[in-house]
Scaffold this active site. Structure first.
Site, mmCIF file in Angstrom:
data_model
loop_
_atom_site.group_PDB
_atom_site.id
_atom_site.type_symbol
_atom_site.label_atom_id
_atom_site.label_comp_id
_atom_site.label_asym_id
_atom_site.label_seq_id
_atom_site.Cartn_x
_atom_site.Cartn_y
_atom_site.Cartn_z
ATOM 1 N N LYS A 1 0.818 -1.217 0.000
ATOM 2 C CA LYS A 1 0.000 0.000 0.000
ATOM 3 C C LYS A 1 0.851 1.267 0.000
ATOM 4 O O LYS A 1 0.320 2.360 -0.159
ATOM 5 C CB LYS A 1 -0.933 0.010 1.210
ATOM 6 C CG LYS A 1 -1.982 -1.078 1.159
ATOM 7 C CD LYS A 1 -2.887 -1.015 2.356
ATOM 8 C CE LYS A 1 -3.933 -2.125 2.284
ATOM 9 N NZ LYS A 1 -4.817 -2.114 3.438
ATOM 10 N N CYS A 2 2.164 1.117 0.179
ATOM 11 C CA CYS A 2 3.069 2.263 0.275
ATOM 12 C C CYS A 2 3.728 2.530 -1.074
ATOM 13 O O CYS A 2 4.377 1.649 -1.653
ATOM 14 C CB CYS A 2 4.139 1.978 1.334
ATOM 15 S SG CYS A 2 5.480 3.173 1.375
ATOM 16 N N GLY A 3 3.583 3.753 -1.571
ATOM 17 C CA GLY A 3 4.160 4.121 -2.863
ATOM 18 C C GLY A 3 5.673 4.010 -2.888
ATOM 19 O O GLY A 3 6.250 3.509 -3.869
#
Length: 114
Positions: free
Chosen positions: A10-12
């Site tokens: 979920k983390c860019g």
């Protein structure tokens, strides 16, 4: 070369770091979604030691209650205990290769390990 990334999909920044690892020829990547399979306290301590940073520097503040709990000012053992109990407190992505360990923020920092 082998590389292990402690990843949050979920983390860019974590996704970008993983993309860099996958596009590098000759790099065999192991992906560990640390929220599902958290590292042990001992592994976290080893990763931070190898990265040359204190556990407090690997503490995720944004989106957590770390500040309210006083963790940024806590000692290393308290921070490691909290991270082991609640892996959301681990800043990501951590990457480990034969050349060392780094908290890859920004994501281009991973190139130093390749």
């Amino acid at each position: 070369m082998k590389a292990t990334i402690w990843h949050n999909p979920k983390c860019g920044t974590s996704r970008k770091t993983l993309a860099i690892l996958k596009e590098m020829p000759g790099v065999e990547v192991t992906v560990i979604e640390y929220l599902k399979n958290p590292p042990t306290r001992a592994k976290l301590a080893q990763l931070y030691k190898d990265a040359g940073i204190a556990p407090q520097e690997g503490l995720r503040i944004r989106g957590t209650d770390a500040r309210e709990r006083g963790l940024p000012d806590a000692d290393a053992d308290t921070v490691l205990d909290a991270m082991a109990a609640e892996p959301i407190l681990i800043e990501r992505p951590l990457v480990e290769t034969d050349k060392g360990v780094a908290l890859c923020r920004p994501q281009d920092k991973v190139r130093e390990l390749l």
